[in-house]
Design an enzyme around this catalytic site. Structure first.
Site, short mmCIF file in Angstrom:
data_model
loop_
_atom_site.label_atom_id
_atom_site.label_comp_id
_atom_site.label_asym_id
_atom_site.label_seq_id
_atom_site.Cartn_x
_atom_site.Cartn_y
_atom_site.Cartn_z
CD GLU A 67 -3.33 -8.05 11.66
OE1 GLU A 67 -3.22 -8.05 9.85
OE2 GLU A 67 -3.97 -9.24 12.23
CD GLU A 73 -8.28 -1.03 7.91
OE1 GLU A 73 -8.09 -0.16 7.10
OE2 GLU A 73 -6.98 -2.03 7.96
CG ASP A 106 -4.36 7.30 14.29
OD1 ASP A 106 -3.71 6.32 14.18
OD2 ASP A 106 -3.97 8.51 14.58
CG ASP A 160 1.45 3.68 2.82
OD1 ASP A 160 2.21 4.08 2.18
OD2 ASP A 160 -0.29 3.72 1.84
CE LYS A 172 5.62 10.21 -5.77
NZ LYS A 172 5.15 11.33 -5.64
CE LYS A 187 -7.48 -12.74 -3.23
NZ LYS A 187 -8.89 -11.91 -3.47
CG PHE A 188 0.59 -6.48 -0.18
CD1 PHE A 188 0.31 -5.59 -0.99
CD2 PHE A 188 1.39 -6.28 0.57
CE1 PHE A 188 1.21 -4.27 -1.01
CE2 PHE A 188 3.24 -5.48 0.23
CZ PHE A 188 2.72 -4.11 -0.33
CD GLU A 189 3.84 -12.44 2.80
OE1 GLU A 189 4.83 -13.14 2.94
OE2 GLU A 189 2.88 -11.90 3.42
#
Length: 248
Positions: free
Chosen positions: A75, A100, A132, A155, A159, A226-228
């Site tokens: 993941e 991560e 990374d 992410d 832009k 929580k983000f979703e």
């Protein structure tokens, strides 16, 4: 690399990553710093030597690290570990590695792992790499060794001038495909519509990846972070993009 779970990502600056043989690039994760709380430092001191490693140049001996052989799933961008821990519990036969960069997020993942101990579904099949993910894939994962790769809410770098920072580009798809076993699966989720289109275009252009028409070797069920949940509340659609690797 993941902006889920409170956007828990950190990075270097705009310089290319060290010794990267894939292609000259900048990192795809944001610059963030964060000190550990006392409980996080405690769990880090106790569990990181067992469950975690920093990204390096040596090929992983995953059977030794997990103490067993089993399907290997990576993941990328695990944030605070909501999905990683829950999916490890749901698939105890899978050896899951979460990648991560953000140390407090990793510490929270270690805390989540500890909270499963003594339950009916301990997450004993989860390990963590800090660094990374492209370097992990290049240096630490053998070709044809992964049963699955998961990238949830990378992410989007919305832009246009920042699109070069995006993780999921054609070269990364080639690298992921080279590390998957035939029949292995790449599962991507994003709430960013334009990035979803770019991801779909790049994934569909990779000749080794096709829509999955066979029984998937990994679950596609994800816990809602929580983000979703926030994305749902503001009306953002979640795109689920899944490919499987054909035989070479």
């Amino acid at each position: 690399m993941n902006h889920a779970d409170q956007d828990t990502t950190e990075t270097l600056d705009e310089r290319p990553t060290r010794g990267n043989r894939l292609y000259p690039r900048v990192t795809s994760f944001r610059s963030r710093r964060g000190a550990l709380t006392d409980p996080q430092q405690d769990v880090w001191d106790r569990r990181w030597p067992e469950l975690g490693r920093d990204v390096g140049d040596d090929l992983l001996d995953t059977d030794r690290w997990f103490g067993r052989s089993g399907p290997l799933v990576l993941e990328i961008g695990s944030g605070t570990g909501t999905a990683a821990v829950t999916m490890a519990q749901a698939e105890p036969h899978v050896n899951l590695i979460a990648v991560e960069v953000y140390r407090p997020g990793i510490a929270q993942t270690l805390q989540r792992i500890e909270r499963t101990e003594g339950t009916d579904a301990p997450a004993t099949n989860l390990r963590i790499l800090r660094g990374d993910a492209v370097e992990v894939l290049e240096h630490m994962i053998a070709p044809g060794s992964l049963t699955g790769v998961r990238v949830f809410f990378p992410d989007p770098w919305p832009k246009a001038r920042h699109h070069k920072r995006r993780l999921l580009q054609p070269a990364t798809f080639r690298l992921i495909a080279s590390r998957l076993k035939p029949g292995g699966v790449l599962h991507v989720a994003t709430d960013h519509a334009e990035y979803a289109e770019a991801i779909a275009e790049a994934g569909n252009a990779e000749p080794l990846l096709v829509p999955v028409t066979w029984d998937s070797p990994i679950s596609h069920e994800r816990p809602v972070t929580k983000f979703e949940d926030k994305a749902h509340r503001v009306g953002s659609d979640i795109a689920e993009l899944i490919w499987g690797k054909i035989g070479e």
